[in-house]
Write a protein that holds these residues in place. Structure first.
Motif, PDB file in Angstrom:
ATOM      1  N   SER A  60     -11.562 -46.960 -30.998  1.00  0.00           N
ATOM      2  CA  SER A  60     -12.486 -45.906 -30.551  1.00  0.00           C
ATOM      3  C   SER A  60     -12.284 -44.653 -31.394  1.00  0.00           C
ATOM      4  O   SER A  60     -11.308 -44.555 -32.153  1.00  0.00           O
ATOM      5  N   GLY A  61     -13.177 -43.692 -31.198  1.00  0.00           N
ATOM      6  CA  GLY A  61     -13.003 -42.404 -31.875  1.00  0.00           C
ATOM      7  C   GLY A  61     -11.814 -41.649 -31.315  1.00  0.00           C
ATOM      8  O   GLY A  61     -11.093 -40.953 -32.042  1.00  0.00           O
ATOM      9  N   THR A  62     -11.602 -41.793 -30.010  1.00  0.00           N
ATOM     10  CA  THR A  62     -10.461 -41.130 -29.375  1.00  0.00           C
ATOM     11  C   THR A  62      -9.146 -41.686 -29.938  1.00  0.00           C
ATOM     12  O   THR A  62      -8.236 -40.917 -30.274  1.00  0.00           O
ATOM     13  N   PHE A  87     -15.919 -32.627 -27.538  1.00  0.00           N
ATOM     14  CA  PHE A  87     -15.799 -33.718 -26.576  1.00  0.00           C
ATOM     15  C   PHE A  87     -14.347 -33.747 -26.080  1.00  0.00           C
ATOM     16  O   PHE A  87     -13.434 -33.351 -26.808  1.00  0.00           O
ATOM     17  N   VAL A 131     -14.006 -29.672 -35.088  1.00  0.00           N
ATOM     18  CA  VAL A 131     -14.901 -30.718 -34.586  1.00  0.00           C
ATOM     19  C   VAL A 131     -16.315 -30.375 -35.026  1.00  0.00           C
ATOM     20  O   VAL A 131     -16.848 -29.326 -34.648  1.00  0.00           O
ATOM     21  N   MET A 133     -19.498 -30.484 -34.340  1.00  0.00           N
ATOM     22  CA  MET A 133     -20.309 -30.824 -33.172  1.00  0.00           C
ATOM     23  C   MET A 133     -21.804 -30.889 -33.485  1.00  0.00           C
ATOM     24  O   MET A 133     -22.326 -30.089 -34.261  1.00  0.00           O
ATOM     25  N   ASP A 157     -12.659 -33.913 -37.094  1.00  0.00           N
ATOM     26  CA  ASP A 157     -13.320 -34.799 -36.135  1.00  0.00           C
ATOM     27  C   ASP A 157     -14.795 -34.830 -36.512  1.00  0.00           C
ATOM     28  O   ASP A 157     -15.551 -33.902 -36.199  1.00  0.00           O
ATOM     29  N   CYS A 159     -16.881 -37.248 -35.628  1.00  0.00           N
ATOM     30  CA  CYS A 159     -17.509 -38.259 -34.756  1.00  0.00           C
ATOM     31  C   CYS A 159     -18.994 -37.994 -34.524  1.00  0.00           C
ATOM     32  O   CYS A 159     -19.765 -38.918 -34.329  1.00  0.00           O
ATOM     33  N   ASP A 183     -18.879 -45.380 -30.980  1.00  0.00           N
ATOM     34  CA  ASP A 183     -19.210 -45.746 -29.596  1.00  0.00           C
ATOM     35  C   ASP A 183     -20.729 -45.898 -29.485  1.00  0.00           C
ATOM     36  O   ASP A 183     -21.464 -45.699 -30.455  1.00  0.00           O
ATOM     37  N   LYS A 186     -23.333 -43.117 -30.835  1.00  0.00           N
ATOM     38  CA  LYS A 186     -23.114 -42.426 -32.100  1.00  0.00           C
ATOM     39  C   LYS A 186     -24.111 -42.889 -33.182  1.00  0.00           C
ATOM     40  O   LYS A 186     -24.870 -43.824 -32.967  1.00  0.00           O
ATOM     41  N   GLY A 193     -15.617 -48.472 -31.107  1.00  0.00           N
ATOM     42  CA  GLY A 193     -14.859 -48.532 -32.355  1.00  0.00           C
ATOM     43  C   GLY A 193     -14.675 -47.151 -32.936  1.00  0.00           C
ATOM     44  O   GLY A 193     -15.325 -46.197 -32.503  1.00  0.00           O
TER      45      GLY A 193
HETATM   46  C1  PLP Z   1     -17.601 -39.537 -29.271  1.00  0.00           C
HETATM   47  C2  PLP Z   1     -16.626 -38.524 -29.708  1.00  0.00           C
HETATM   48  C3  PLP Z   1     -15.252 -38.782 -29.761  1.00  0.00           C
HETATM   49  C4  PLP Z   1     -14.610 -39.999 -29.189  1.00  0.00           C
HETATM   50  O1  PLP Z   1     -15.149 -41.192 -29.508  1.00  0.00           O
HETATM   51  P1  PLP Z   1     -15.021 -42.482 -28.558  1.00  0.00           P
HETATM   52  O2  PLP Z   1     -15.295 -43.576 -29.525  1.00  0.00           O
HETATM   53  O3  PLP Z   1     -16.090 -42.362 -27.516  1.00  0.00           O
HETATM   54  O4  PLP Z   1     -13.656 -42.527 -28.021  1.00  0.00           O
HETATM   55  C5  PLP Z   1     -14.419 -37.805 -30.272  1.00  0.00           C
HETATM   56  N1  PLP Z   1     -14.897 -36.625 -30.696  1.00  0.00           N
HETATM   57  C6  PLP Z   1     -16.207 -36.336 -30.642  1.00  0.00           C
HETATM   58  C7  PLP Z   1     -16.679 -35.017 -31.160  1.00  0.00           C
HETATM   59  C8  PLP Z   1     -17.119 -37.257 -30.131  1.00  0.00           C
HETATM   60  O5  PLP Z   1     -18.411 -36.942 -30.046  1.00  0.00           O
END
Ligand code: PLP
Length: 396
Positions: A60-62, A87, A131, A133, A157, A159, A183, A186, A193
């Motif tokens: 995951s992203g986390t 997030f 991040v 965003m 980050d 994501c 996820d 995204k 993932g």
């Molecule tokens: C979605 C997201 C994550 C975490 O991703 P997951 O795959 O849902 O765990 C982390 N940081 C940001 C900014 C995100 O939008």
């Protein structure tokens, strides 16, 4: 933003390759997998697309954020600077390691303010975690300078900004390490993932080992491998990686459609009284997954958000009070509600988040509205939508 809108035969074919052999795991079983190494293939392709030397896929992203921090040796009591608008994965991934999140204000980029970052540095600071965003980036040049000056890790980050660039470089590839999520909502998805990218061999060697119980991945007898250090299980499965491979081949088309739809909406709102747009740092290019704008103040933003909703415009977010991407929504963090006892480093060092002045963040967040850019719309639908948004925001 969402790759799930373009899920199709390409994804099904990739997954079928894996289902036919039945080898759902990314490691081992060499003779039985019909030559399919979906996770490996995705890592090579993603690293190349991100102009980075290495990619490590994870679950995951986390977990990508946790693995990246762990790979840099960040642990109990180390401080990681993160923004108030993000997030929840930001503080989750930090606290998972016993490290301490230090929250700082955002500015009109809707990402961390470099001045607030520098003011928050202490002898325990190890990492700055911007991040990017809602499709656009932090002021990476300024943050890199701070990192060089204080010898800190720059962990991006990315994501929510896959495909955006800064100084011509893909977001995520500018800092020491970059993290991505695949996820379900995204820009591209694997179901679940994530990925860590870096140009530094030692971080990615650590990441490779840490995400798989510390396995050194030397030789081809998994049971005989040594374990240079403790790890965990943050592995991705071959099924998820297979979906991601198909999605990655669609990324550039997704980005092009996002930009086209974004431009139509932005043009419609340009010039509407009271509407101003989020600042994008110089040399930056968004990934166009959201159109973000400011209203003059909190009251007008509330009215504008209601007007958009009433006009039937879905996918517009007022994060300040209606969502959990801002510190206002994180009561569980502010009150440190944890199932078990938290590491003492966290409880002793963390800011009193109920009593920290984030008025600069409030100033920007209370005025911000973010509208999702979908790729399934026809051009006609986008134009009609943009016109409706313009009317709603003009108070007509
Ligand atoms: C979605 C997201 C994550 C975490 O991703 P997951 O795959 O849902 O765990 C982390 N940081 C940001 C900014 C995100 O939008």
């Amino acid at each position: 933003m969402p790759g799930f809108e373009v899920f199709g035969d390409e994804e099904r074919k990739q997954v079928n390759d894996v289902l036919e052999s039945g080898i759902l795991m990314r490691y081992g079983f060499d003779g039985m997998r019909n030559g399919h190494w979906k996770a490996r293939e995705f890592e090579t392709a993603f690293a190349e697309r991100m102009q980075s030397n290495h990619c490590q896929l994870v679950s995951s992203g986390t977990s990508a954020l946790t693995v990246a921090l762990a790979s840099a040796g960040i642990g109990a009591g180390d401080e990681v600077i993160m923004p108030t608008f993000t997030f929840v994965a930001s503080f989750e991934s930090i606290m998972m390691l016993g490290a301490v999140p230090v929250l700082v204000d955002i500015d009109d980029t809707l990402t961390m303010d470099p001045k607030a970052v520098e003011a928050a540095i202490t002898p325990r600071t190890r990492c700055i975690m911007p991040v990017h965003m809602c499709g656009s980036m932090a002021d990476l040049g300024a943050l890199k300078e701070i990192c060089s000056k204080y010898n800190l890790l720059l962990l991006e980050d990315a994501c929510q900004a896959l495909g955006g660039t800064y100084e011509g470089k893909p977001l995520g590839s500018y800092g020491d390490m970059g993290c991505f999520s695949f996820d379900f909502v995204k820009t591209i998805t694997c179901g679940e993932g994530g990925a860590v990218i870096s140009n530094f061999d030692h971080y990615i060697t650590n990441a490779d080992q840490y995400q798989d119980h510390g396995h050194d991945h030397v030789g081809n007898d998994r049971g005989a491998e040594t374990h240079p250090h403790l790890g965990y299980n943050f592995r991705i499965s071959e099924l998820n990686a297979a979906v991601g491979l198909a999605q990655l081949s669609k990324l550039d088309d997704i980005l092009a459609i996002q930009k086209k739809h974004y431009d139509i909406m932005r043009e419609a709102l340009d010039g509407v009284t009271g509407v101003t747009f989020r600042r994008v740092p110089e040399t930056g290019e968004e990934n166009y997954s959201f159109l973000n704008f400011f209203m003059p103040d909190e009251a007008t933003a509330q009215i504008a958000h209601s007007a958009l909703t009433e006009a039937g415009i879905d996918g517009c977010f007022y994060w300040y009070t209606n969502n959990w991407h801002y510190i206002n929504g994180w009561e569980h963090l502010r009150d440190l509600k944890s199932l078990g006892t938290l590491p003492s480093e966290i409880t002793e060092q963390i800011q009193d988040l109920n009593d920290t002045d984030f008025s600069q963040s409030d100033h920007w967040m209370s005025r911000t509205i973010s509208c999702l850019v979908k790729i399934g719309w026809t051009e006609e639908e986008v134009r009609a939508r943009a016109e409706k948004m313009k009317e709603a925001l003009s108070g007509r």
